[in-house]
Motif scaffolding. Structure first.
Motif, PDB file in Angstrom:
ATOM      1  N   LEU A  66      -0.353   5.260  -9.473  1.00 41.86           N
ATOM      2  CA  LEU A  66       0.109   3.874  -9.398  1.00 41.86           C
ATOM      3  C   LEU A  66      -0.072   3.448  -7.957  1.00 41.86           C
ATOM      4  N   THR A  67      -1.118   2.664  -7.700  1.00 48.21           N
ATOM      5  CA  THR A  67      -1.543   2.340  -6.345  1.00 48.21           C
ATOM      6  C   THR A  67      -1.537   0.836  -6.146  1.00 48.21           C
ATOM      7  N   TYR A  68      -0.901   0.372  -5.047  1.00 48.51           N
ATOM      8  CA  TYR A  68      -0.742  -1.054  -4.808  1.00 48.51           C
ATOM      9  C   TYR A  68      -1.002  -1.394  -3.345  1.00 48.51           C
ATOM     10  N   PRO A  69      -1.434  -2.604  -3.054  1.00 47.57           N
ATOM     11  CA  PRO A  69      -1.737  -2.982  -1.670  1.00 47.57           C
ATOM     12  C   PRO A  69      -0.477  -3.030  -0.802  1.00 47.57           C
ATOM     13  N   THR A  70      -0.588  -2.544   0.413  1.00 45.97           N
ATOM     14  CA  THR A  70       0.540  -2.592   1.342  1.00 45.97           C
ATOM     15  C   THR A  70       0.719  -3.989   1.928  1.00 45.97           C
TER      16      THR A  70
END
Length: 383
Positions: A66-70
């Motif tokens: 589960l990868t999201y923009p910082t």
């Protein structure tokens, strides 16, 4: 601190992970970024949540990421992340949160091989003293950081380990929940993951753990309130402006609408009420958010818009309304059922003791109540 309006909340919903940000953002997490990978096995990715909801928690295991923009989501200089965790694999290193730029330039929250939680900023670590050693127990983990102070770890609302000095990391393009560099998966259920761009106080964190954070609303300002009762979950939930504020366990189930007690609206309130709706089912977080977003539109004038509900539809109980009072009636008479029900169920209300309509409204007109003895008597209503 109003913990419902300062950050982000991730929670399991049906067949996907959902982000709810107070205000005007509501997006599906698995479409938030092109870099987001959906779970490798959807059927095994959800389970009962912390609050008893079916498919209410997200399981990150196997090759799941589960990868999201910082950018716009995390501050390198100060912030807080909290989450409910139920580990499913013990005795291995498991990453629960990671903003990883390099081996000496990262911010992570993980579990070590002895099952203790670890907050890390590069080589500097804070290790908890409570082992997360039961695969059937939910644990509450919180990590806060500030370049003006320390990296601090909390377990079940209490600071543990020795805080270490924190210096701002170089933020990577993306952060991950339940893994690090798409590896070392958390092998844990996650629920109610929250990220704030401020450092929550120890009191705030204890209140979060006890589910006792601020539910207040502002005087002379419209607020959207929703109360949800779940018989299957044996709990009550309160939402303010589309955001879950608290969940109360009531210990047992109750049947609503089976007796003959009358439903009353506004008893004891000094103020105004508008667009009151009663549903015959426990509304989900996404439905509550949609209700709030629809009512924020100035054009409806009391009608249901941007909502999954069709006013007056009674062929499908899951989408119908048990009652819907817009309070747009131009004149109320205390001796008649003059507060019209727009659900189609003819549950018209009778204003009592001087309750009246007012142009001070969210949409059209509203009910005006004196806080002493005014109310609207709906009578018996079936849920």
């Amino acid at each position: 601190t109003d913990l419902g309006t300062t950050g982000f909340l991730w929670t399991g919903k049906g067949s996907q992970a959902t982000e709810i940000q107070a205000g005007d953002l509501y997006v599906e997490l698995d479409t938030l970024s092109a870099s987001t990978a959906t779970p490798s096995t959807q059927a095994n990715s959800f389970g009962t949540g912390k609050w008893g909801e079916s498919n209410g928690a997200f399981l990150v295991d196997g090759a799941d990421t589960l990868t999201y923009p910082t950018s716009g989501n995390i501050s390198a200089t100060a912030g807080t992340i909290s989450m409910w965790v139920k580990p499913q694999v013990l005795g291995t290193t498991r990453n629960l949160f990671s903003a990883y730029t390099g081996s000496s330039d990262h911010l992570t929250l993980s579990l070590n091989t002895s099952n203790y939680p670890v907050a890390s900023r590069g080589a500097s670590t804070v290790t908890g003293t409570t082992a997360l050693s039961s695969p059937t127990t939910w644990y509450f983990l919180t990590m806060s950081w500030t370049s003006a102070g320390n990296l601090i770890l909390y377990v079940n609302g209490t600071s543990q380990g020795t805080p270490v000095a924190y210096t701002a990391i170089t933020l990577p393009a993306n952060f991950e929940l339940g893994s690090q560099n798409s590896l070392v998966q958390g092998d844990s259920f996650l629920d109610d993951v929250r990220i704030y761009d401020t450092v929550l106080s120890a009191t705030d964190i204890t209140n979060l753990y006890n589910n006792n954070f601020n539910n207040s609303i502002t005087t002379n300002q419209w607020a959207h309130l929703a109360g949800v009762y779940s018989k299957s979950g044996s709990n009550l939930k309160i939402y303010v402006d589309g955001v879950l504020k608290n969940t109360y366990s009531i210990g047992s189930s109750y049947d609503l609408g089976t007796g003959s007690s009358a439903l009353t609206i506004g008893d004891g309130l000094l103020g105004y009420l508008d667009d009151v709706r009663v549903y015959p089912e426990a509304r989900s977080a996404s439905q509550i958010k949609a209700d709030f977003a629809g009512e924020a539109d100035p054009t409806p004038k009391g009608t249901a818009v941007k909502s999954s509900v069709t006013v007056g539809q009674d062929t499908d109980p899951s989408e119908g309304l048990a009652g819907y009072w817009k309070f747009d009636d131009t004149l109320w008479a205390s001796t008649s059922a003059s507060a019209s029900d727009s659900s189609g169920n003819l549950k018209h209300g009778t204003p009592k003791n001087g309750a009246a309509t007012s142009s001070t409204a969210k949409f059209g007109a509203a009910a005006s109540l004196d806080g002493t003895d005014d109310y609207i008597d709906i009578g018996d209503i079936d849920f």
